[in-house]
Design a protein around this motif. Structure first.
Motif, PDB file in Angstrom:
ATOM      1  N   GLY A 242       2.963   5.427  10.376  1.00  0.00           N
ATOM      2  CA  GLY A 242       1.632   4.858  10.512  1.00  0.00           C
ATOM      3  C   GLY A 242       1.053   4.395   9.202  1.00  0.00           C
ATOM      4  N   ALA A 243       1.867   4.373   8.145  1.00  0.00           N
ATOM      5  CA  ALA A 243       1.355   4.007   6.821  1.00  0.00           C
ATOM      6  C   ALA A 243       1.492   2.526   6.539  1.00  0.00           C
ATOM      7  N   GLY A 244       2.300   1.805   7.305  1.00  0.00           N
ATOM      8  CA  GLY A 244       2.516   0.399   7.008  1.00  0.00           C
ATOM      9  C   GLY A 244       2.809  -0.405   8.253  1.00  0.00           C
ATOM     10  N   VAL A 245       2.430  -1.669   8.205  1.00  0.00           N
ATOM     11  CA  VAL A 245       2.654  -2.569   9.330  1.00  0.00           C
ATOM     12  C   VAL A 245       3.127  -3.901   8.779  1.00  0.00           C
ATOM     13  N   ALA A 246       4.222  -4.438   9.348  1.00  0.00           N
ATOM     14  CA  ALA A 246       4.680  -5.781   8.998  1.00  0.00           C
ATOM     15  C   ALA A 246       4.228  -6.724  10.091  1.00  0.00           C
ATOM     16  N   VAL A 247       3.497  -7.756   9.719  1.00  0.00           N
ATOM     17  CA  VAL A 247       2.997  -8.726  10.695  1.00  0.00           C
ATOM     18  C   VAL A 247       3.469 -10.110  10.295  1.00  0.00           C
ATOM     19  N   THR A 248       3.548 -10.981  11.270  1.00  0.00           N
ATOM     20  CA  THR A 248       3.942 -12.369  11.042  1.00  0.00           C
ATOM     21  C   THR A 248       2.742 -13.264  11.304  1.00  0.00           C
TER      22      THR A 248
ATOM     23  N   VAL B  65      -4.539 -14.834  13.958  1.00  0.00           N
ATOM     24  CA  VAL B  65      -4.134 -13.617  14.664  1.00  0.00           C
ATOM     25  C   VAL B  65      -2.632 -13.441  14.467  1.00  0.00           C
ATOM     26  N   PRO B  66      -2.196 -12.365  13.827  1.00  0.00           N
ATOM     27  CA  PRO B  66      -0.762 -12.175  13.583  1.00  0.00           C
ATOM     28  C   PRO B  66       0.000 -11.921  14.880  1.00  0.00           C
ATOM     29  N   THR B  67       1.304 -12.157  14.796  1.00  0.00           N
ATOM     30  CA  THR B  67       2.222 -11.857  15.893  1.00  0.00           C
ATOM     31  C   THR B  67       3.316 -10.944  15.360  1.00  0.00           C
ATOM     32  N   ASN B  68       4.131 -10.446  16.288  1.00  0.00           N
ATOM     33  CA  ASN B  68       5.318  -9.665  15.927  1.00  0.00           C
ATOM     34  C   ASN B  68       4.960  -8.500  15.013  1.00  0.00           C
ATOM     35  N   VAL B  69       4.050  -7.644  15.495  1.00  0.00           N
ATOM     36  CA  VAL B  69       3.611  -6.497  14.711  1.00  0.00           C
ATOM     37  C   VAL B  69       4.702  -5.426  14.740  1.00  0.00           C
ATOM     38  N   GLN B  70       5.156  -5.022  13.570  1.00  0.00           N
ATOM     39  CA  GLN B  70       6.180  -3.987  13.439  1.00  0.00           C
ATOM     40  C   GLN B  70       5.584  -2.843  12.627  1.00  0.00           C
ATOM     41  N   THR B  71       5.339  -1.703  13.285  1.00  0.00           N
ATOM     42  CA  THR B  71       4.656  -0.596  12.642  1.00  0.00           C
ATOM     43  C   THR B  71       5.646   0.428  12.113  1.00  0.00           C
TER      44      THR B  71
ATOM     45  N   VAL C 176       3.902 -10.478   6.295  1.00  0.00           N
ATOM     46  CA  VAL C 176       2.999  -9.771   5.388  1.00  0.00           C
ATOM     47  C   VAL C 176       3.041  -8.291   5.756  1.00  0.00           C
ATOM     48  N   THR C 177       3.218  -7.425   4.785  1.00  0.00           N
ATOM     49  CA  THR C 177       3.220  -5.984   5.008  1.00  0.00           C
ATOM     50  C   THR C 177       1.873  -5.411   4.602  1.00  0.00           C
ATOM     51  N   LEU C 178       1.196  -4.773   5.575  1.00  0.00           N
ATOM     52  CA  LEU C 178      -0.096  -4.157   5.345  1.00  0.00           C
ATOM     53  C   LEU C 178       0.104  -2.651   5.240  1.00  0.00           C
ATOM     54  N   THR C 179      -0.410  -2.061   4.193  1.00  0.00           N
ATOM     55  CA  THR C 179      -0.304  -0.615   4.025  1.00  0.00           C
ATOM     56  C   THR C 179      -1.694  -0.007   4.019  1.00  0.00           C
ATOM     57  N   GLY C 180      -1.759   1.272   4.364  1.00  0.00           N
ATOM     58  CA  GLY C 180      -3.032   1.959   4.411  1.00  0.00           C
ATOM     59  C   GLY C 180      -2.907   3.257   5.164  1.00  0.00           C
ATOM     60  N   THR C 181      -3.947   3.595   5.925  1.00  0.00           N
ATOM     61  CA  THR C 181      -3.957   4.839   6.691  1.00  0.00           C
ATOM     62  C   THR C 181      -4.350   4.549   8.127  1.00  0.00           C
ATOM     63  N   GLN C 182      -3.876   5.403   9.033  1.00  0.00           N
ATOM     64  CA  GLN C 182      -4.215   5.358  10.456  1.00  0.00           C
ATOM     65  C   GLN C 182      -3.886   4.008  11.086  1.00  0.00           C
ATOM     66  N   LEU C 183      -2.786   3.398  10.646  1.00  0.00           N
ATOM     67  CA  LEU C 183      -2.328   2.139  11.236  1.00  0.00           C
ATOM     68  C   LEU C 183      -1.321   2.473  12.325  1.00  0.00           C
ATOM     69  N   ALA C 184      -1.518   1.912  13.507  1.00  0.00           N
ATOM     70  CA  ALA C 184      -0.672   2.240  14.653  1.00  0.00           C
ATOM     71  C   ALA C 184      -0.223   0.967  15.347  1.00  0.00           C
TER      72      ALA C 184
END
Length: 1004
Positions: A416-422, A406-412, A378-386
């Protein structure tokens, strides 16, 4: 008389003990009672601070006097206040005060250990000097009973006895329990900074322990504690412990000092704000309390960061105001340090949180997943994501509680605008989930800060159905048929439909789903439905669908396609079923008109289902070698090598170039027919070079048999599934030849024919010297031989016109044990009217009939385990024309079944070139033949026969208009449909496919 004012002091509890600040040379950090005396000069509206470290239990006596040298006329009016470490004013009874020349306080009890500050104020009059003497009577012992301590079974201490001391104090302690009760052990001394150690020279007792003169060194002033543990095995119920702690405080050298020798630390009572976002440009930081000197300043510290000194500070005795800019500062907990210019400073540890940036989730892609997956990205987009941002997917459960993923394998993303989580949605509760993003503090004990929640932005759905495959993908015969659908997540109650634009859905009936939800069987009725492609749709009860586009087609059946204007003849074909392809081959004269002497073997690949040509016509063999015709073209597909093998005969000269001799052999003069072949792949490409099967120039093969000087007719090639090779059968003519057989008597044969079978290597289809046999020899024969493959018994069934006695059949595999690789075995040599040994006589000659059995063709019935052979027979007792007849053979018992069957007659025309196929789906035979019209307009005809009885089913079938003849039919065993080709006199060559019902309207 002034009352001592009470002041709240909460900073000690908030900020902890003061950090030590080295005093400048000559400075005194605190006022030491009994050792120091103080002098100074106090002005009106001025305060002097006298810090003292006092243990609880101290009796404090002090005397404040105007200095003798002070101006007698000065109106010096002093006042004083004693502030305890807890921020409260220590009450001084009025009876203890004497304010004529100052004031006296006698034996004021000190109840709290810690830093006490005596405030001296000038309330009025002019400045004046003063003198201060302070005497402290420190406690010498502490004793009592630890009553009401309940130690439950299995529980342990530690219990503790606090006491006030300072470095250099010598401490002794005795702890004892009741007789017969739990015994305390493991004494430890804990310093104010939390460090603990065992005192030396411990002395154990039966009921406790004791130690003496333990000197406190290297520590600091404050509250110490003797701790001890209880043995849980002996502790039960309520126990009381007696204790006694003794003190011996160190003496300090006496000295006189002035006020300037003291270093006072600010007392911080509040810091506001104490939580500031990192992106704030300016915020006013207020640090309030007491004992701030003029020009006091504050700064901020954090490990790994440079000191942060705000500009533009202002200070009063009650605190400091400092504008701070957090933009660009590192998030985390900063120490707030307030420093007086005299050198005293107060550190409020971790007192200001510079909050990490506030995360904000504004988009979730995809917005859902399904509950049959072990992982979903799942790709989460927004602001101030680190990278340090943590995420949770949460929802309330109907029965209470909350589901948390709780997601794993966080790829930022770098910006800082988007995060891919598993996440793992497998078998999670269905429904909408909230997504919470948290930018945590820098240390573990800082609670997650700046968390935001996007409500109901992600959904876990029930897994939709998935279609992996469906069979069949086409249906020709119309009416009902059953489809099998493979996939996953098929649920009970699912609906299955075939769908085509502008057409009504065809809803499946009798839907059955297996327990695993991975396969559906369903029946469709496509009778009268629109031609073309249909999509397959499976819809679960929750309305989720799976669609397989163009999963099924109802084809249109085209008429024959014209290929050439040349003379055509002798068609044959075979199917590559796994490719839905067929290869049609035929003979074609390249001289036009009525033909000529130069012929080609032509081929063309066709779609065996859609009845369309898959490519252009191509020559398998070019013009005849000696401007003579080619004949007897045949073809067989071998799935082991994915190739067709095309075989034909062709005239060649038998002159000195090709002559092979042996004793007693005289070759036929002129041209002779030889057997040739060529392989073709499923793309219509020729494989290898043209093969001359009869050329035995390299060595004599087959036990001395020489081949390339004799005539060969009617070859047939078939694929044998038991060994994956091709087998080739043919007839050989010996015309006016005397033969000497090694080890046998001399025989003289006139117009003699033999039946041969060869095994051809599938990888290089040359004859196999280990399976290269004469299987039958006849006399005075004018006929052909052909074979049917019996895969049930792994054998060939060969039929031939065995001289004038009629049609005979034999099986070379049955007599294979008699064969030798070194001698030529010819079973069945006998008298002219006797049935040869090893030959099953299918028909018999009536009196007066001569040479009237020709063109036999066999087929194997896999359902009844029978062979049916069709052939031409002259009706000598009637019309004199050739008829189409058949005979049945039990494949197991090797016996003729019933009597000869008359399939078709024509009083005016010969019926020739019969062919037969068996269709297991319909359990019937289809026999085709050509009407040899005397007017020159051949016509293709057919007749269905029952598979069980070989009785005729229905009327004679007309496969085309006048001029279409030489029909050839094969069965598409995947779909139970037929494919036919035919030729007519000048160029109309076509291929049609039709279903088991043989509905003639299908190929209008």
């Amino acid at each position: 008389m002034r009352r001592f004012l009470r002041t709240a002091l909460t900073a000690l509890a908030l900020c902890g003990a003061a950090a030590a600040v080295p005093a400048r040379a000559g400075e005194i950090r605190v006022f030491e009672p009994n050792a120091h005396s103080l002098t100074g000069e106090l002005a009106a509206a001025e305060e002097h601070y006298v810090p003292m470290d006092l243990p609880a239990g101290t009796l404090l006596t002090f005397q404040f006097r105007r200095n003798k040298k002070a101006d007698k006329n000065s109106a010096f009016v002093p006042d004083a206040e004693l502030v305890g470490p807890d921020g409260s004013t220590v009450s001084i009874p009025s009876a203890l005060l004497n304010a004529k020349k100052g004031f006296d306080v006698k034996k004021l009890p000190i109840a709290t250990t810690g830093r006490h500050v005596l405030i001296l104020r000038g309330l009025g009059g002019s400045s004046g000097p003063y003198a201060l003497k302070v005497k402290a009577k420190y406690p010498k012992k502490l004793q009592g009973v630890l009553d009401g301590v309940t130690v439950l079974d299995g529980a342990e201490g530690p219990l503790e006895i606090p006491f006030a001391a300072k470095p250099g104090t010598k401490v002794g302690a005795t702890v004892s329990g009741s007789k017969g009760g739990a015994v305390p052990d493991l004494p430890r001394v804990r310093q104010p900074n939390g460090n603990a150690f065992g005192p030396p020279q411990q002395k154990g007792k039966k009921t406790g322990f004791t130690f003496k003169n333990f000197e406190q060194r290297g520590g600091e002033f404050g509250t110490y504690a003797v701790t001890f543990s209880i043995d849980p095995e002996t502790a039960a119920g309520e126990r009381s412990f007696k204790y006694k702690v003794s003190f011996k405080f160190p003496k300090a050298p006496k000295a006189k000092l002035v006020y300037g020798d003291l270093v006072i630390e600010p007392l911080v009572t509040s810091i506001s704000p104490n939580d500031v976002p990192v992106s704030v440009s300016v915020v006013q930081l207020q640090v309030t309390g007491r004992f701030f000197q003029p020009a006091a300043r504050l700064f901020l510290k954090m490990a790994g960061e440079p000191d942060w000194v705000p500009e533009g500070q202002t200070a009063t005795s009650a605190g400091i105001t400092a504008p701070i800019v957090t933009l660009g500062r590192s998030p985390g907990l900063w120490d707030v340090v307030a420093a007086n210019p005299s050198g005293g400073q107060r550190v409020s540890s971790r007192a200001l949180l510079v909050r990490p940036p506030t995360p904000m989730v504004t988009g979730v892609e995809p917005g859902f997943t399904v509950d049959d997956r072990t992982e979903a990205t799942v790709t989460l987009t927004g602001t101030q994501l680190a990278r340090t941002t943590t995420f949770t997917f949460e929802r309330d459960l109907p029965g209470g509680g909350r589901e948390v993923i709780v997601p794993t394998n966080v790829q930022t993303a770098p910006t800082g605008a988007g995060v891919a989580v598993t996440i793992s949605p497998l078998r999670r509760p269905l429904g909408l989930y909230d997504v919470t993003a948290v930018n945590p503090g820098p240390t573990p004990d800082v609670p997650g800060s700046n968390a935001t929640t996007a409500t109901g932005v992600f959904e876990i759905r029930n897994a939709p159905p998935r279609i992996a495959a469906s069979t069949p993908d086409r249906n020709l015969s119309g009416g009902d048929f059953q489809m099998t659908i493979d996939g996953a997540e098929f649920e009970a109650g699912a609906q299955v439909v075939l769908r085509r634009p502008a057409q009504g859905d065809v809803r499946g009936r009798f839907v059955r789903i297996n327990g695993a939800g991975t396969q559906i069987t369903v029946t469709f009725d496509m009778d009268g439905k629109a031609l073309g492609s249909w999509s397959l749709v499976v819809e679960n009860p929750d309305t989720q669908q799976a669609t397989r586009t163009d999963a099924f087609s109802v084809p249109s059946l085209s008429t024959s396609a014209s290929l050439t204007n040349n003379v055509l003849g002798e068609p044959a074909m075979d199917l590559a079923a796994e490719h839905d392809l067929g290869l049609a081959v035929w003979l074609e004269s390249d001289e036009g008109g009525t033909g000529g002497t130069s012929w080609k073997v032509m081929g063309r690949v066709f779609d065996s289902f859609l009845n369309t040509w898959a490519g252009n016509a191509f020559p398998v063999s070019t013009a005849s070698k000696n401007a003579a015709s080619k004949r007897y073209v045949t073809v067989s597909y071998n799935p082991d090598v994915d190739q067709w093998l095309v075989v034909w005969t062709e005239h060649t000269f038998a002159g000195s170039v090709n002559e092979r001799t042996r004793a007693g052999l005289t070759p036929t003069s002129g041209t002779i027919y030889q057997i040739y072949g060529r392989r073709v792949n499923t793309s219509g490409g020729l494989v290898g070079s043209e093969i001359d099967f009869i050329d035995s120039s390299a060595s004599a093969t087959g036990g001395g048999q020489v081949y390339d000087t004799f005539e060969y007719f009617n070859p047939q090639v078939v694929y044998a599934p038991w060994d994956g090779n091709w087998y080739l059968t043919f007839s050989q003519q010996w015309d006016s030849i005397s033969v000497v057989n090694p080890g046998q008597s001399t025989e003289y044969v006139n117009d003699d024919w033999d039946v041969f079978v060869w095994r051809l290597d599938k990888n290089d289809p040359r004859l196999d010297p280990n399976f290269h046999r004469v299987v039958h020899r006849t006399e005075n024969h004018e006929g052909d031989c052909l074979a049917a493959v019996d895969a049930d018994r792994d054998q060939l069934f060969i039929v031939g016109s065995c001289d004038s006695r009629g049609i005979g059949a034999l099986n070379p595999r049955e007599i294979e044990a008699k064969w030798s690789t070194t001698s030529r075995i010819e079973p069945g040599i006998g008298g002219s009217n006797a049935s040869p040994s090893g030959v099953l006589q299918l028909t018999s000659r009536a009196t007066g009939e001569v040479e009237n059995f020709t063109n036999p063709r066999p087929a194997y019935n896999t359902t009844a385990a029978e062979y049916v052979t069709v052939y031409e027979r002259i009706d000598e007792g009637g019309s004199g024309k050739k008829e189409i007849r058949a005979a049945r053979v039990d494949a197991v018992g090797r016996s003729v079944v019933g009597s000869e069957i008359v399939i078709a007659t024509d009083a005016s025309n010969d019926l020739i070139l019969p062919r037969v196929v068996y269709n297991a789906d319909a359990d019937e035979y289809l026999v085709t033949w050509t009407v040899d019209d005397a007017g020159g307009t051949p016509r293709a005809r057919g007749q269905r026969l029952s598979g069980a009885t070989a009785a005729k089913v229905g009327a004679v079938l007309d496969f085309g208009s006048a001029g279409s003849g030489l029909g050839y039919v094969v069965v598409d065993e995947e779909r139970g449909s037929y494919t036919r080709v035919f030729v007519s006199g000048f160029g109309a060559f076509g291929a049609n496919r039709f279903g088991t019902s043989l509905t003639l309207e299908l190929f209008e």
